[in-house]
Scaffold this motif. Structure first.
Motif, mmCIF file in Angstrom:
data_model
loop_
_atom_site.group_PDB
_atom_site.id
_atom_site.type_symbol
_atom_site.label_atom_id
_atom_site.label_comp_id
_atom_site.label_asym_id
_atom_site.label_seq_id
_atom_site.Cartn_x
_atom_site.Cartn_y
_atom_site.Cartn_z
ATOM 1 N N GLY A 9 58.365 29.795 14.052
ATOM 2 C CA GLY A 9 58.681 30.763 13.001
ATOM 3 C C GLY A 9 59.423 30.160 11.812
ATOM 4 N N PRO A 10 60.567 29.487 12.053
ATOM 5 C CA PRO A 10 61.303 28.907 10.926
ATOM 6 C C PRO A 10 60.479 27.888 10.149
ATOM 7 C CG PRO A 10 62.625 28.865 12.912
ATOM 8 C CD PRO A 10 61.254 29.276 13.325
ATOM 9 N N VAL A 11 59.594 27.159 10.863
ATOM 10 C CA VAL A 11 58.771 26.161 10.182
ATOM 11 C C VAL A 11 57.816 26.849 9.210
ATOM 12 C CG1 VAL A 11 57.053 24.365 10.518
ATOM 13 C CG2 VAL A 11 58.960 24.560 12.099
ATOM 14 N N LEU A 12 57.243 27.977 9.663
ATOM 15 C CA LEU A 12 56.362 28.737 8.783
ATOM 16 C C LEU A 12 57.133 29.210 7.553
ATOM 17 C CD1 LEU A 12 53.564 30.085 8.405
ATOM 18 C CD2 LEU A 12 54.566 32.122 9.400
ATOM 19 N N MET A 13 58.386 29.693 7.816
ATOM 20 C CA MET A 13 59.211 30.144 6.702
ATOM 21 C C MET A 13 59.477 28.987 5.746
ATOM 22 S SD MET A 13 61.899 32.910 7.908
ATOM 23 C CE MET A 13 63.463 32.216 7.458
ATOM 24 N N GLY A 14 59.725 27.805 6.306
ATOM 25 C CA GLY A 14 59.958 26.636 5.467
ATOM 26 C C GLY A 14 58.754 26.320 4.607
ATOM 27 N N PHE A 15 57.546 26.459 5.200
ATOM 28 C CA PHE A 15 56.316 26.198 4.437
ATOM 29 C C PHE A 15 56.162 27.199 3.306
ATOM 30 C CE2 PHE A 15 54.471 23.613 7.961
ATOM 31 C CZ PHE A 15 54.112 22.546 7.180
ATOM 32 N N LEU A 16 56.544 28.468 3.601
ATOM 33 C CA LEU A 16 56.342 29.519 2.603
ATOM 34 C C LEU A 16 57.384 29.439 1.490
ATOM 35 C CD1 LEU A 16 55.440 32.559 4.881
ATOM 36 C CD2 LEU A 16 53.908 31.177 3.478
ATOM 37 N N VAL A 17 58.643 29.172 1.853
ATOM 38 C CA VAL A 17 59.725 29.220 0.874
ATOM 39 C C VAL A 17 59.851 27.917 0.107
ATOM 40 C CG1 VAL A 17 62.208 29.506 0.585
ATOM 41 C CG2 VAL A 17 60.984 30.933 2.225
ATOM 42 N N GLY A 18 59.728 26.793 0.827
ATOM 43 C CA GLY A 18 59.969 25.498 0.205
ATOM 44 C C GLY A 18 58.866 25.103 -0.751
ATOM 45 N N PRO A 19 59.151 24.142 -1.631
ATOM 46 C CA PRO A 19 58.121 23.634 -2.536
ATOM 47 C C PRO A 19 57.101 22.777 -1.775
ATOM 48 C CG PRO A 19 60.122 22.358 -2.759
ATOM 49 C CD PRO A 19 60.425 23.449 -1.783
ATOM 50 N N HIS A 20 56.003 22.506 -2.395
ATOM 51 C CA HIS A 20 55.017 21.630 -1.759
ATOM 52 C C HIS A 20 54.373 20.766 -2.837
ATOM 53 C CE1 HIS A 20 52.578 20.323 1.545
ATOM 54 N NE2 HIS A 20 51.499 20.437 0.791
#
Lengths: 370, 118
Positions: free
Chosen positions: B21-32
């Motif tokens: 879950g937190p990893v998905l949140m990181g993908f969604l919130v963080g830049p890429h």
């Protein structure tokens, strides 16, 4: 990237569906667990967050520094600020890495660290899964943690990560043997695999002297030190020895992927501390039992004692890190194989004689519950 | 009896959720913003000059093999340890012989230098 997110939602959806099924089953049998489970998980994660704060603060004071003191009063909001920062960081997927394994490795480290708590008795009868194979299950879960490490090291496709993972695996595996032998000692003394029964076997008419730390003293020491080695903590942290292999197996991890590894490591520390207090320091039992002070402390709930004992071991984890220089790899292997394993085998034989001859602690009248 | 194990399943699923879950949140919130340099394997600023999946020391393999033997040993000791109080001296002496054989093997490994790491 879109494909990746899609796979993610699919995985979470599948887990969610399975979760719903299990939740329904539990709703039918014991609905109270559905209330307690989120509370426990949140409490554990909060403990992890504030353990990192305690670590920085305690090690700070041990080194005559102040530690974090800017975010919130006395730095109390530091862990929250850290987690917000980590969420907002970019997750880097190295070009040469094996993406699937790279992403599931932290989850594989996290899941067993959390799942092990299902069998931990917080108080007499306060346990999620009161199973008779609890200790076997715990041994399985703590062993599974190594997969996260080795998969992370392999999937990163980076030399430091690979070396760190291999070292870490060999180290965890070596100390697991000493740990297993220490557990055999606990089983001989208690005669049960059920953690609740193990704690109950430690109650008697001599209070603190009935706990297993005394008859099992060498195993107690071996178990806790092996626990420190098992969680890759200082002074056994060659797996991530920053002065030679940068960060070991998680050198390529960033943002939330790294944070999950970090959470898992600290959750494992708390688990080892809790297990040591349950198996050797009488779990929820009051240290003042059978002393004149017993009635004075009778109002303290068992879970508070367990928390206190766990905190002592967690403090030891931090104290070790502030005090001891890192062991060399050959010294670690020597300690594990040439000191701990012979020591535990000898003590299992000594304990065998004590148990069979019903010496002091193991006389039927003493070991029965009061 | 078996329904005692259901909470364990729940905990494992929640554990996976807390892991992913937190990893998905990181993908969604963080830049890429990937670029070639950022995505290359870390090697102290150098270009990676060979495959990271290289040969490693045979001793790690040896440790793994010794681990399997000893871990089986422990699994074998578990049931014995639980019922030791009922088995009495007979059970104890039988397991002593067994542990004795194990110790002979262990001493042999030690003498042969399988545990040396210099």
């Amino acid at each position: 990237m879109i494909k990746l997110l899609g796979a993610f939602f699919l995985a979470l959806g599948l887990i969610g569906a399975a979760l719903l099924g299990v939740v329904y089953q539990i709703w039918l049998s014991s609905p109270w667990q559905l209330l307690w489970l989120p509370i426990t998980v949140v409490a554990l994660l909060l403990m992890v967050a504030y353990l990192t704060y305690a670590e920085r603060k305690i090690i700070g004071y041990m080194q005559i520094r102040i530690g974090p003191n800017r975010v919130g009063p006395r730095g109390w909001l530091q862990p929250i600020a850290d987690s917000i920062k980590l969420i907002c960081k970019e997750i880097i997927l190295p070009a040469k890495s094996n993406r699937f394994l790279f992403i599931i490795a932290p989850a594989l480290a996290m899941a067993p660290a959390l799942a092990a708590w299902a069998v931990i008795p917080f108080d007499d009868g306060w346990v999620f899964a009161d199973i008779n194979a609890a200790l076997l299950y715990l041994l399985a879960m703590t062993s599974l943690g190594v997969y996260g490490v080795i998969i992370a090291g392999w999937a990163s496709n980076s030399k430091y990560a690979f070396l760190g993972a291999i070292r870490s695996t060999a180290q965890i595996v070596s100390y697991e043997i000493a740990m297993g032998f220490a557990l055999v000692g606990v089983l001989m003394a208690s005669g049960s695999l059920n953690l609740g029964d193990i704690v109950r076997a430690q109650s008697g008419s001599h209070g603190i002297l009935d706990w297993f730390w005394l008859p099992l003293l060498p195993l107690f020491v071996v178990y806790f030190i092996s626990g420190v080695a098992e969680t890759n903590r200082a002074p056994f942290d060659v797996a991530e020895g920053e002065s030679e292999i940068v960060a070991g197996f998680h050198v390529e991890y960033s943002g939330m992927l790294f944070a999950v590894f970090f959470l898992a490591e600290y959750l494992n520390m708390i688990l080892i501390a809790a297990l040591t207090s349950i198996m050797f320091l009488g779990g929820w039992l009051s240290p003042f039992a059978d002393t004149p002070l017993e009635s004075l402390f009778a109002w303290v709930p068992g879970v508070a004692w367990l928390f206190l004992k766990t905190s002592i071991f967690l403090f030891l984890f931090l104290w070790f890190r502030a005090t001891f220089p890192r062991y060399r790899y050959d010294q670690i292997m020597r300690l594990g194989w040439k000191v701990f394993i012979p020591l535990t085998i000898v003590w299992i034989l000594v304990l065998g004689v004590m148990v069979v001859s019903e010496f002091a602690w193991f006389a039927p009248a003493v070991s029965s519950t009061v | 009896m078996l329904e005692n194990y259901i909470p364990i399943l729940l905990f494992i699923l929640v554990g996976l959720l807390v892991g992913l879950g937190p990893v998905l949140m990181g993908f969604l919130v963080g830049p890429h913003k990937p670029d070639e340099e950022k995505d290359s394997p870390y090697e102290c600023g150098f270009e990676a000059f060979e495959n990271a999946r290289m040969k490693f020391d045979i001793r790690y393999y040896l440790v793994a093999i010794l681990f399997i033997i000893f871990d089986l040993e422990i699994a074998f000791l578990f049931p014995w340890a639980i019922v030791l109080q009922d088995l009495g001296w007979y059970g104890f002496s039988v397991m002593s012989i067994f542990l004795g054989i194990l110790v002979v093997g262990f001493a042999y490994e030690w003498k042969k230098g399988a545990l040396e790491w210099e």
